[in-house]
Design an enzyme around this catalytic site. Structure first.
Site, PDB file in Angstrom:
ATOM      1  N   ARG A   1       0.860  -1.180   0.000  1.00  0.00           N
ATOM      2  CA  ARG A   1       0.000   0.000   0.000  1.00  0.00           C
ATOM      3  C   ARG A   1       0.901   1.236   0.000  1.00  0.00           C
ATOM      4  NH1 ARG A   1      -3.526  -2.613  -1.630  1.00  0.00           N
ATOM      5  NH2 ARG A   1      -5.544  -3.103  -0.692  1.00  0.00           N
TER       6      ARG A   1
ATOM      7  N   HIS B   1      -1.444   0.581 -10.053  1.00  0.00           N
ATOM      8  CA  HIS B   1      -2.102  -0.390  -9.154  1.00  0.00           C
ATOM      9  C   HIS B   1      -2.692  -1.559  -9.957  1.00  0.00           C
ATOM     10  CE1 HIS B   1      -4.191  -0.854  -4.992  1.00  0.00           C
ATOM     11  NE2 HIS B   1      -3.957  -2.033  -5.552  1.00  0.00           N
TER      12      HIS B   1
END
Ligand code: NDP
Length: 314
Positions: free
Chosen positions: A229, A277
């Site tokens: 993350r 992502h």
């Protein structure tokens, strides 16, 4: 007359594969699958299948038996201040997602090992720079996070011939490679890595873990891959470490703000590779079975699979 058992599955995701709602409808024909609550009594919802749900959405669902997150990370769930804490939260362990993640980590570990970053720069400058090919065993890949994804990546990297070591919160004594644990083990671990792979969940403990101090005792020429993350890394510390040479290159798939703003310095930094992502994603084809099984377990009072521990945050 008693109210009938809850029979609605509420689906919410603005970002997942659009096939999800129909996949759930087909797989669970006894339930009514809804993407909003219009005309539905909140107490008729049995399960919520969600990704990044709006805060407060789940609070009125008085007879909710399961919050099924359709992804591996759950940090966003805990940002909901109205989260019904008594309802079990499950995440997905999706073989498709795991396979794609292993591919991505292998791809970039190989590129870093073969110093493709330097080769690309040399080409930009029309410079013939011969970088001798070395066997993967000479590169130590350190994986931070030895959960489902970290272990799968370790297996793939070891099969390719890399030396792999790992770091986790609790000690792992039975793995076929060297492991380190907890805050005490971190300094020795990171000092042994040529490539560090972040596969940690974002929690109160891991937020900002990769800060300026983290970069101080890395091996010369170390590189980083972040697929965990964005919040694991202090952005300014990363830029400083790249600029003063403590870090050779960073491959970043996840960011504090997504999409990464157009004026963010990561986009144009010559020592950073940005991917949007997309290292991996849940695939309804490979994950639907687990959703079906968990709804079945939840409505029949059994323990769902892959429950999250709210006190640990993952
Ligand atoms: P798991 O929950 O299976 O594993 C998490 C691992 O992190 C465990 O080994 C755990 O230690 C370790 N860990 C947690 N907290 C700490 C800490 N404070 N210090 C050291 N180690 C810690 O998760 P997954 O492997 O399934 O996924 C990992 C993360 O990857 C997700 O949370 C998500 O953020 C990210 N992800 C990113 C994707 C992408 O597209 N980029 C896709 C999917 C996931 P222990 O074993 O001791 O519990």
């Amino acid at each position: 007359m008693p109210r009938p058992e809850p029979h609605v599955i509420l689906f919410h995701s603005a970002a997942s594969d659009p096939r999800w709602p129909d996949a759930i409808r087909r797989a669970l024909p006894d339930f009514e699958v809804r993407t909003n609550l219009e005309g539905i009594a909140p107490e008729d919802v049995a399960a919520a299948v969600v990704w990044k749900h709006p805060p407060g959405m789940l609070a009125p669902l008085a007879r909710l038996k399961l919050i099924q997150v359709i992804g591996a990370g759950v940090d966003h769930v805990f940002t909901d201040p109205f989260l019904p804490r008594h309802v079990p939260i499950a995440r997905l362990v999706d073989p498709g997602l795991t396979a794609r993640m292993s591919e991505y980590v292998l791809l970039h570990a190989l590129a870093l090992h073969r110093r493709m970053d330097e080769t690309v720069r040399a080409q930009d400058e029309r410079r013939w720079e011969f970088i001798a090919p070395a066997p993967p065993a000479r590169t130590c890949v350190g994986i931070l996070g030895l959960g489902h994804l970290g272990l799968a990546c370790a297996t793939t990297l070891r099969a390719m011939g890399f030396r792999v070591i790992g770091w986790s919160r609790t000690r792992k004594a039975d793995l076929p490679f060297e492991t380190y644990a907890g805050a005490d083990g971190l300094a020795a671990f990171r000092n042994a890595c040529d490539v560090l792979v972040l596969l940690l969940p974002l929690t109160a403990q891991t937020q900002g873990l990769v800060d300026s101090r983290f970069f101080d005792d890395l091996r010369a020429g170390a590189a980083l891959i972040n697929v965990g993350r964005g919040g694991l890394i202090e952005d300014d510390a990363l830029l400083a470490a790249l600029d003063d040479g403590r870090l050779r290159h960073a491959v970043l798939d996840v960011f504090r703000q997504e999409p990464l703003p157009a004026d963010h310095p990561f986009w144009t930094h010559r020592r950073i590779t940005v991917t949007p992502h997309n290292s991996s994603a849940t695939d309804p084809d490979t994950a639907i079975e687990q959703v079906v099984e968990n709804v079945r377990r939840a409505v029949s009072g059994e323990r769902p699979l892959h429950l999250v521990d709210p006190s640990a945050g993952y």
